[in-house]
Design a protein around this motif. Structure first.
Motif, short mmCIF file in Angstrom:
data_model
loop_
_atom_site.label_atom_id
_atom_site.label_comp_id
_atom_site.label_asym_id
_atom_site.label_seq_id
_atom_site.Cartn_x
_atom_site.Cartn_y
_atom_site.Cartn_z
N ILE A 26 19.73 0.06 -28.79
CA ILE A 26 20.57 -1.14 -28.81
C ILE A 26 21.58 -1.06 -29.95
O ILE A 26 22.78 -1.30 -29.76
CB ILE A 26 19.69 -2.40 -28.94
N ARG A 36 20.86 3.62 -22.31
CA ARG A 36 20.41 2.36 -21.72
C ARG A 36 18.96 2.37 -21.26
O ARG A 36 18.40 1.32 -20.96
CB ARG A 36 21.32 2.01 -20.54
N THR A 43 13.62 1.45 -28.90
CA THR A 43 14.43 0.49 -28.15
C THR A 43 15.52 -0.10 -29.03
O THR A 43 16.69 -0.19 -28.63
CB THR A 43 13.54 -0.63 -27.59
N ASN A 67 11.65 -6.78 -20.78
CA ASN A 67 12.83 -5.95 -20.55
C ASN A 67 13.99 -6.75 -19.99
O ASN A 67 15.15 -6.54 -20.37
CB ASN A 67 12.48 -4.78 -19.61
N ASP A 68 13.71 -7.69 -19.11
CA ASP A 68 14.76 -8.57 -18.60
C ASP A 68 15.35 -9.42 -19.73
O ASP A 68 16.57 -9.60 -19.82
CB ASP A 68 14.21 -9.50 -17.51
N ARG A 113 17.50 -7.36 -22.27
CA ARG A 113 18.79 -7.02 -21.65
C ARG A 113 19.74 -8.21 -21.72
O ARG A 113 20.93 -8.07 -22.03
CB ARG A 113 18.58 -6.59 -20.19
N GLN A 114 19.21 -9.38 -21.46
CA GLN A 114 20.02 -10.61 -21.50
C GLN A 114 20.54 -10.87 -22.91
O GLN A 114 21.73 -11.15 -23.11
CB GLN A 114 19.17 -11.78 -21.03
N GLY A 117 23.65 -3.41 -20.51
CA GLY A 117 22.96 -3.08 -19.27
C GLY A 117 21.76 -2.19 -19.49
O GLY A 117 21.72 -1.04 -19.03
N LEU A 118 20.75 -2.72 -20.18
CA LEU A 118 19.54 -1.95 -20.46
C LEU A 118 18.63 -1.92 -19.23
O LEU A 118 18.65 -2.82 -18.40
CB LEU A 118 18.78 -2.57 -21.63
N ALA A 119 17.82 -0.89 -19.14
CA ALA A 119 16.87 -0.77 -18.04
C ALA A 119 15.59 -0.13 -18.54
O ALA A 119 15.62 0.79 -19.37
CB ALA A 119 17.46 0.07 -16.91
N ARG A 120 14.44 -0.61 -18.05
CA ARG A 120 13.17 0.01 -18.40
C ARG A 120 13.14 1.42 -17.84
O ARG A 120 13.42 1.65 -16.68
CB ARG A 120 12.02 -0.82 -17.82
#
Length: 466
Positions: free
Chosen positions: A147, A219, A143, A243-244, A247-248, A253-256
């Protein structure tokens, strides 16, 4: 010194160090490259630790006080602090576990300090039980890699845009300068210097677009997948919340990932990104080679352009100035292409549920992003923006060449044009002089056909003869 212990026994750790026993063992085990883990990767791992601590606190797994201390310490790491505490070599066994442990220990000891305790008192904050709660190296490290790569892709894409603009400026500036076009380093047909720079701009434009689009491929993250992507030892609420949160904080714009097992096992996305970096390196290398050729001499070579003079070129030959910026960019290109091979080999060498060679992938991928960005900057600012054209030299070489003979082929045929070229070469004549001597065409017709600028546009120079 303070005494810390792990599975293998006790070890003495400097009293003021934020790292601990796991970090020291890794330092002893991996005296390999002398290169430290990329700063952006460390910062991204810090961000993961911050998000995890906050979520675990909100879910009641950590006390509010402990969660705030861990999150605060991790935020400091994410901001780039405590850089001297990350000692592990970039190349390491264990799929990145040593780097994750290094961050866990630094965050834990800093959190202990924030809570008023003494470093090493893991009864207050434990590196694994608390900082690494609901995590595994196998979801944290990939992860963070994604990033960090996205963070580094953005400036590279922006710098490519600046290089494209600089090349387009030269395209416009050199639009009226005609010169010899060459294929296989041999005289071919006339071309405008601006047209050559338009091709360079076009190549960089493609690279810029590729890099902009490939961010989407990075992402998908496996945070919460823990050991193999199944999410063992992680509360489902934690998985969604962390995950939320990441992303913040990452601003991306990351997504699980829908299939976290896939993301944990496979590193092909990094091969894809590396391949596009290699494509950029190839284009940068080709442009740099061309600049060196066109600026060669300056008196006994092509001498068609003049590069900005950046430094003295020789310790023995006074007055010599070398094309150091294109040479440096060439070396960047070579390094990136070599790294691409290492990344590909590492990615295909993973086994079953995990790729143990992620540290090598991270090292080469993030380094490639960094040095490409720097290479593009110096090529733009120290070379392209300041280079000038030697208009008279371009004309001299054009007039002394036989490149215009190609324009005569549609009018007199390939075989006759070949004879004409041979005569011009053997007798030291221009193409026009040889054509007149052979009584092939009238002077007016020759002038119309042999207009160099007409040869740089589509169509038959001088118009059709039938």
């Amino acid at each position: 010194m303070r005494t810390e212990k792990d599975l293998l026994g006790e070890k003495q750790v400097p009293k003021q160090a934020y790292y601990g026993v796991h970090t020291l063992r890794a330092v002893e085990n991996f005296p390999l490259s002398g290169c430290k883990v990329h700063t952006k990767l460390i910062q991204a791992i810090g961000l993961v630790k911050q998000a995890a601590a906050e979520v675990n606190s909100e879910l009641g797994y950590l006390t509010k006080e402990k969660g705030q201390a861990i999150a605060g310490a991790a935020a400091e790491v994410a901001a780039g602090n405590w850089g001297d505490q990350f000692l592990v070599d970039a190349l390491q066994g264990g799929a990145g576990t040593s780097t994750n442990m290094n961050v866990n220990e630094v965050v834990a000891n800093r959190a202990i300090e924030l809570l008023g305790g003494q470093k090493g008192d893991y009864r207050i904050v434990h590196p694994l039980n608390d900082v690494n709660m609901h995590q595994s190296t196998n979801d944290v490290y990939p992860t963070a890699m994604r990033i960090a790569a996205i963070w580094l892709l953005k400036p590279l894409s922006e710098k490519c845009a600046k290089l494209q603009e600089a090349l387009q400026d030269k395209e416009a500036e050199f639009a009226g300068i005609i010169k010899v076009g060459r294929t296989e380093l041999q005289d071919a047909v006339p071309i405008m210097l601006g047209q050559e720079f338009s091709a360079y701009a076009g190549a960089i434009a493609r690279d810029r677009w590729r890099l902009y689009k490939v961010e989407e491929r990075l992402r998908q993250i496996n945070l919460g997948g823990t050991a193999v992507g199944t999410g063992i030892n992680a509360n489902p609420k934690y998985i969604y919340m962390v995950n939320d949160r990441i992303r913040q904080y990452a601003g991306i714009g990351l997504a699980r990932a829908e299939n976290m097992i896939d993301v944990t096992q496979n590193a092909d996305v990094f091969v894809e990104v590396s391949g596009l970096l290699k494509a950029l390196a190839v284009n940068l290398g080709k442009i740099s080679h061309d600049l060196r050729l066109m600026s060669s001499g300056p008196k006994s070579g092509f001498g068609e352009i003049r590069l900005p003079e950046r430094q003295a070129g020789s310790s023995i030959m006074p007055g010599k100035v070398n094309p150091i910026i294109p040479e440096a960019v060439n070396q960047v290109a070579f390094q990136v292409m070599a790294s691409d091979m290492a990344i590909a080999m590492a990615a295909q060498s993973g086994q079953l549920e995990l790729n143990p060679f992620m540290p090598l992938i991270a090292h080469h991928l993030l380094a490639s992003l960094s040095i490409l960005t720097n290479g593009v900057i110096i090529l733009t600012d120290y070379c392209i923006k300041g280079l000038t054209a030697e208009r008279e030299r371009c004309l001299e070489l054009l007039h002394n060449s036989q490149v215009s003979v190609t324009a005569l082929a549609p009018h007199i045929g390939y075989d006759m044009a070949s004879e004409l070229a041979k005569k011009a070469k053997n007798e030291g004549l221009s193409v026009a002089e040889a054509a007149l001597a052979m009584n092939l065409l009238s002077p007016d017709r020759l002038d119309a056909i042999l207009d160099p600028k007409a040869m740089t546009k589509p169509g038959i120079a001088g118009g059709k003869t039938k």
